[in-house]
Scaffold this motif. Structure first.
Motif, PDB file in Angstrom:
ATOM      1  N   TYR A  62       0.834  -1.211   0.000  1.00  0.00           N
ATOM      2  CA  TYR A  62       0.000   0.000   0.000  1.00  0.00           C
ATOM      3  C   TYR A  62       0.867   1.259   0.000  1.00  0.00           C
ATOM      4  O   TYR A  62       0.549   2.244  -0.646  1.00  0.00           O
ATOM      5  N   LEU A  63       1.958   1.219   0.726  1.00  0.00           N
ATOM      6  CA  LEU A  63       2.830   2.395   0.803  1.00  0.00           C
ATOM      7  C   LEU A  63       3.781   2.478  -0.396  1.00  0.00           C
ATOM      8  O   LEU A  63       3.812   3.481  -1.115  1.00  0.00           O
ATOM      9  N   GLY A  64       4.552   1.415  -0.629  1.00  0.00           N
ATOM     10  CA  GLY A  64       5.605   1.451  -1.639  1.00  0.00           C
ATOM     11  C   GLY A  64       5.091   1.598  -3.064  1.00  0.00           C
ATOM     12  O   GLY A  64       5.655   2.371  -3.850  1.00  0.00           O
ATOM     13  N   ALA A  65       4.021   0.878  -3.396  1.00  0.00           N
ATOM     14  CA  ALA A  65       3.512   0.947  -4.773  1.00  0.00           C
ATOM     15  C   ALA A  65       3.063   2.375  -5.084  1.00  0.00           C
ATOM     16  O   ALA A  65       3.368   2.925  -6.149  1.00  0.00           O
ATOM     17  N   VAL A  66       2.338   2.964  -4.140  1.00  0.00           N
ATOM     18  CA  VAL A  66       1.847   4.333  -4.377  1.00  0.00           C
ATOM     19  C   VAL A  66       3.032   5.302  -4.444  1.00  0.00           C
ATOM     20  O   VAL A  66       3.062   6.209  -5.277  1.00  0.00           O
ATOM     21  N   HIS A  67       4.014   5.082  -3.599  1.00  0.00           N
ATOM     22  CA  HIS A  67       5.179   5.969  -3.599  1.00  0.00           C
ATOM     23  C   HIS A  67       5.932   5.859  -4.932  1.00  0.00           C
ATOM     24  O   HIS A  67       6.297   6.884  -5.526  1.00  0.00           O
ATOM     25  N   ALA A  68       6.126   4.633  -5.398  1.00  0.00           N
ATOM     26  CA  ALA A  68       6.849   4.432  -6.663  1.00  0.00           C
ATOM     27  C   ALA A  68       6.114   5.129  -7.807  1.00  0.00           C
ATOM     28  O   ALA A  68       6.721   5.873  -8.595  1.00  0.00           O
ATOM     29  N   VAL A  69       4.805   4.912  -7.870  1.00  0.00           N
ATOM     30  CA  VAL A  69       4.020   5.529  -8.943  1.00  0.00           C
ATOM     31  C   VAL A  69       4.044   7.053  -8.804  1.00  0.00           C
ATOM     32  O   VAL A  69       4.240   7.779  -9.793  1.00  0.00           O
ATOM     33  N   GLY A  70       3.879   7.530  -7.580  1.00  0.00           N
ATOM     34  CA  GLY A  70       3.876   8.981  -7.334  1.00  0.00           C
ATOM     35  C   GLY A  70       5.192   9.628  -7.742  1.00  0.00           C
ATOM     36  O   GLY A  70       5.210  10.696  -8.371  1.00  0.00           O
ATOM     37  N   MET A  71       6.303   8.973  -7.419  1.00  0.00           N
ATOM     38  CA  MET A  71       7.617   9.548  -7.749  1.00  0.00           C
ATOM     39  C   MET A  71       7.823   9.580  -9.274  1.00  0.00           C
ATOM     40  O   MET A  71       8.398  10.525  -9.810  1.00  0.00           O
ATOM     41  N   ALA A  72       7.328   8.538  -9.971  1.00  0.00           N
ATOM     42  CA  ALA A  72       7.431   8.535 -11.434  1.00  0.00           C
ATOM     43  C   ALA A  72       6.572   9.658 -12.015  1.00  0.00           C
ATOM     44  O   ALA A  72       6.980  10.350 -12.948  1.00  0.00           O
TER      45      ALA A  72
END
Ligand code: UGA
Length: 437
Positions: free
Chosen positions: A10-20
């Motif tokens: 929940y945290l990492g996937a959203v963070h990865a997408v957000g940073m991209a």
């Protein structure tokens, strides 16, 4: 910047997408092959509004990829650690196995000048311990702690426009370098004047757990008032509105009902108490044990209310449960109050038929013998009582008259104080709620 994100939940996937989305080149790494395959095909492995669209966009730019191969982090300048820190089995403390494993897995692939950034919620003192590990195995690499405050259901918005940024960094030049790398990553948010606090590791770690402890305390405070309201005939929703007008108190997070659940608040307050115990300051946080107890008592109270409206006996009674996720706009059922109540009712012999717009599959995984149906109407068919346990918008909008034709007995229990009692009563329903007459 080139970024890696280790842990794609929940945290990492959203963070990865957000940073991209912010323009960075991102590789997300996770040990779960099925999760990685889903992400690479543009499908979010969990329900989060706005995420699938952003994920597809980011994949199309070529700036985002996911892999199970940790060596893919090589070449990234900043490595976020976003793995889970669940409650340890048989203890209140946090299980740091995944954080330790992530840092150990990263270490051989780090170069001097790389920055490892902890995002996971950890007990105070963890960053200092991990910093030694990072510098021992990768000389010249630096550890920073950058807690995450995103809310499930609003995770995309919270990632792209956080309300504050907190950097825990070591003192001296390495700390300055870590902070300036994070400034580059969050340049868009900083340009919008997002407050940024640069501090030491311990403060950064504590900011996160104390924020969650405060939120949990606020919810349990109003739920404690609900208990007093129940004993006096007062109405906790009006009480919350009235005290909430005081700007010092504020109305947000004063919604009384079934209380808090999810993968964060419950385990975070417990881990905080466990850590305080280790530090010899257990007295300072002993109130959190009451916060936890008040919270769990609301679930028992809901089961008791159900028993009451069913005439004193739950065995054999058909109960419709509307909502299983720990809150609306999420499919997360970790420590969900709704799923807990459904399970307790089953244990008492009630015939529970439950539904949720998004959390059917996640509920099935945790409670395989729970009867799950796709719609509230199917759940309510022939019910002796209807329990609204997660305040999804579609349940708030249910028509009491139409639902009245489906049930066996018109009894509604509003576990989230989100319905208009007068409307339900005038349609012939018995309306009961927590903390309301
Ligand atoms: C929480 C925090 O709000 C985030 O700031 C934090 O980043 C996150 O944990 C985390 O540590 O990762 P989240 O678990 O997504 O976020 O959910 P919340 O919106 O805080 O809700 C938690 C629970 O409290 C839910 O079960 C909700 O139904 C309940 N709640 C919330 C109430 O019972 N009453 C309220 O007034 C508000």
């Amino acid at each position: 910047m080139r970024i890696s994100v280790v842990g794609c939940g929940y945290l990492g996937a959203v963070h990865a997408v957000g940073m991209a989305e912010l323009g960075h080149e991102v590789v997300g790494v996770d040990v779960d092959e099925s999760k990685i395959a889903l992400l690479n095909s543009g499908e979010a492995p969990f329900y989060e509004p706005g995420l699938p669209e952003l994920l597809k966009d980011a994949l199309a730019t070529g700036r985002l990829s996911f892999t199970t191969d940790i060596s893919a982090v090589k070449g990234a300048a900043v490595h976020f650690v976003a793995v889970g820190t669940p409650q340890r089995k048989g203890s209140n403390a946090a299980d740091l196995t995944y954080v330790d494993a992530a840092v150990d897995a990263l270490a051989p692939h780090l170069s001097a000048g790389d920055i490892v950034v902890g995002k996971s919620t950890v007990p105070v003192g963890t960053a200092a311990r991990l910093a030694e590990r990072v510098t021992a195995s990768a000389p010249g690499a630096v550890l920073a702690w950058n807690p995450e405050f995103l809310r499930e259901g609003l995770a995309v918005q919270d990632t792209l426009s956080p309300d504050r940024l907190v950097y825990g960094v070591p003192s001296g030049e390495t700390g300055v370098a870590a902070a300036s790398a994070l400034d580059k990553i969050y340049a868009v948010a900083l340009a919008k004047k997002t407050p940024r606090i640069i501090t030491d590791y311990a403060t950064a770690e504590l900011v996160k757990v104390s924020a969650n402890a405060f939120l949990a305390t606020k919810i349990s405070f109003i739920n404690a008032m609900a208990e007093v309201c129940e004993a006096t005939g007062a109405d906790v929703t009006q009480l919350a509105d009235a005290i909430g007008h005081d700007a010092r108190i504020g109305r947000r997070f004063l919604n009384a009902g079934l209380g808090f659940g999810g993968g964060c608040l419950p385990k975070d307050i417990r881990a905080f108490m466990a850590r305080a115990d280790e530090l010899g300051v257990d007295q300072a946080l002993s109130f959190l044990s009451d916060v936890d107890d008040i919270n769990l008592r609301r679930r028992t109270r809901m089961v008791e209310l159900a028993r009451e409206v069913c005439g004193g006996e739950l065995a054999g009674k058909r109960i419709a449960v509307l909502g299983l996720a720990f809150k609306p706009n999420s499919d997360d059922v970790r420590d969900s109050p709704a799923l807990d109540v459904a399970t307790q009712l089953m244990r008492e012999g009630a015939v529970v038929v439950a539904t949720d717009p998004e959390a059917i599959e996640t509920s099935r995984r945790l409670v395989p013998d729970l009867t799950l149906v796709p719609t509230p109407e199917e759940a309510a068919k022939g019910a002796d009582a209807v329990l609204l346990l997660t305040e999804w918008q579609q349940y708030r909008e249910l028509d009491p008259r139409a639902l009245g034709y489906i049930v066996s007995t018109k009894a509604i229990l509003d576990g989230r104080n989100c319905l208009a009692p007068a409307e339900w009563r005038s349609a012939g329903w018995t309306y009961r709620a927590l903390g309301r007459p």
